[in-house]
Design a protein around this motif. Structure first.
Motif, PDB file in Angstrom:
ATOM      1  N   UNK A   2      22.603  -7.315 -47.537  1.00 49.51           N
ATOM      2  CA  UNK A   2      23.853  -7.645 -47.196  1.00 49.51           C
ATOM      3  C   UNK A   2      25.561  -6.757 -47.019  1.00 49.51           C
ATOM      4  N   UNK A   3      24.796  -5.489 -47.195  1.00 48.22           N
ATOM      5  CA  UNK A   3      25.772  -4.412 -46.618  1.00 48.22           C
ATOM      6  C   UNK A   3      24.617  -4.291 -45.282  1.00 48.22           C
ATOM      7  N   UNK A   4      23.677  -4.332 -44.726  1.00 50.06           N
ATOM      8  CA  UNK A   4      23.545  -4.238 -42.961  1.00 50.06           C
ATOM      9  C   UNK A   4      23.862  -5.319 -42.576  1.00 50.06           C
ATOM     10  N   UNK A   5      24.104  -6.616 -43.234  1.00 44.85           N
ATOM     11  CA  UNK A   5      25.039  -7.403 -41.973  1.00 44.85           C
ATOM     12  C   UNK A   5      26.275  -7.530 -42.137  1.00 44.85           C
ATOM     13  N   UNK A   6      26.961  -6.333 -42.964  1.00 41.26           N
ATOM     14  CA  UNK A   6      28.597  -6.281 -43.407  1.00 41.26           C
ATOM     15  C   UNK A   6      28.645  -5.635 -42.493  1.00 41.26           C
ATOM     16  N   UNK A   9      28.637  -6.756 -38.997  1.00 41.24           N
ATOM     17  CA  UNK A   9      29.452  -7.623 -38.555  1.00 41.24           C
ATOM     18  C   UNK A   9      30.992  -7.409 -38.259  1.00 41.24           C
ATOM     19  N   UNK A  10      31.287  -6.084 -39.186  1.00 40.65           N
ATOM     20  CA  UNK A  10      31.810  -5.048 -38.914  1.00 40.65           C
ATOM     21  C   UNK A  10      32.156  -3.985 -37.579  1.00 40.65           C
ATOM     22  N   UNK A  11      31.042  -3.757 -37.341  1.00 38.14           N
ATOM     23  CA  UNK A  11      31.112  -3.237 -36.257  1.00 38.14           C
ATOM     24  C   UNK A  11      31.424  -3.901 -35.064  1.00 38.14           C
ATOM     25  N   UNK A  12      31.054  -5.040 -34.787  1.00 43.70           N
ATOM     26  CA  UNK A  12      31.187  -6.308 -33.910  1.00 43.70           C
ATOM     27  C   UNK A  12      32.294  -7.033 -33.768  1.00 43.70           C
ATOM     28  N   UNK A  13      33.230  -6.591 -35.207  1.00 44.02           N
ATOM     29  CA  UNK A  13      34.562  -6.839 -35.379  1.00 44.02           C
ATOM     30  C   UNK A  13      35.136  -5.652 -34.132  1.00 44.02           C
ATOM     31  N   UNK A  14      35.417  -4.910 -35.388  1.00 46.51           N
ATOM     32  CA  UNK A  14      35.488  -3.485 -34.485  1.00 46.51           C
ATOM     33  C   UNK A  14      35.502  -3.086 -32.953  1.00 46.51           C
ATOM     34  N   UNK A  15      34.346  -3.492 -32.093  1.00 47.41           N
ATOM     35  CA  UNK A  15      34.253  -3.359 -30.942  1.00 47.41           C
ATOM     36  C   UNK A  15      34.875  -4.251 -29.839  1.00 47.41           C
ATOM     37  N   UNK A  80      35.173   1.738 -40.167  1.00 51.08           N
ATOM     38  CA  UNK A  80      35.471   1.751 -42.179  1.00 51.08           C
ATOM     39  C   UNK A  80      36.385   1.292 -42.255  1.00 51.08           C
ATOM     40  N   UNK A  81      37.475   1.259 -42.320  1.00 54.52           N
ATOM     41  CA  UNK A  81      38.703   0.045 -42.497  1.00 54.52           C
ATOM     42  C   UNK A  81      37.910  -1.321 -42.913  1.00 54.52           C
ATOM     43  N   UNK A  82      37.008  -1.556 -41.785  1.00 54.29           N
ATOM     44  CA  UNK A  82      37.226  -3.437 -42.466  1.00 54.29           C
ATOM     45  C   UNK A  82      35.867  -3.541 -43.415  1.00 54.29           C
ATOM     46  N   UNK A  83      35.301  -2.345 -43.789  1.00 55.99           N
ATOM     47  CA  UNK A  83      33.743  -2.348 -44.549  1.00 55.99           C
ATOM     48  C   UNK A  83      34.929  -1.952 -46.005  1.00 55.99           C
ATOM     49  N   UNK A  84      35.925  -0.631 -45.897  1.00 54.31           N
ATOM     50  CA  UNK A  84      36.528  -0.602 -47.089  1.00 54.31           C
ATOM     51  C   UNK A  84      37.453  -1.642 -47.239  1.00 54.31           C
TER      52      UNK A  84
END
Length: 104
Positions: A2-6, A9-15, A80-84
């Motif tokens: 689950x955390x791998x996908x998150x 997803x966070x990296x893609x959203x940040x990009x 980091x912000x999205x993951x937080x």
């Protein structure tokens, strides 16, 4: 898993957000100084726009990356912000579930 996908997803959203900010900055730089020639820098000097007049009377426009470090820092900070935010959301959902279970 689950955390791998998150994380992905966070990296893609940040990009996507960082690319949108870079493109918006480039467009803003194109039109901000009117017809003045020269090189314009924006987004912490990461993006440049070159405007030059040719001898034929046409205008040449060049856009590119001057320094990639501000863009990389932006992607890392946004990731980091999205993951937080996801971690806090999970904790709040778990707390809500616990409170609802306690009332029954």
């Amino acid at each position: 898993m689950k955390w791998l996908f998150r994380t992905l997803g966070s990296v893609v959203a940040a990009l996507v957000v960082s690319a949108g900010a870079a493109v918006s900055t480039a467009i803003w730089l194109m039109f901000s100084a009117g017809s003045a020639e020269g090189r314009r820098l924006g987004y912490f000097d990461a993006i440049f726009v070159d405007v030059n007049q040719t001898p034929q009377g046409t205008t040449q426009l060049g856009v590119g990356i001057n320094d990639p470090i501000p863009l990389v820092v932006t992607v890392i900070v946004l990731t980091v912000l999205i993951l937080a935010v996801m971690v806090v959301h999970d904790q709040l959902r778990a707390r809500r579930k616990q409170l609802l279970a306690d009332t029954e």
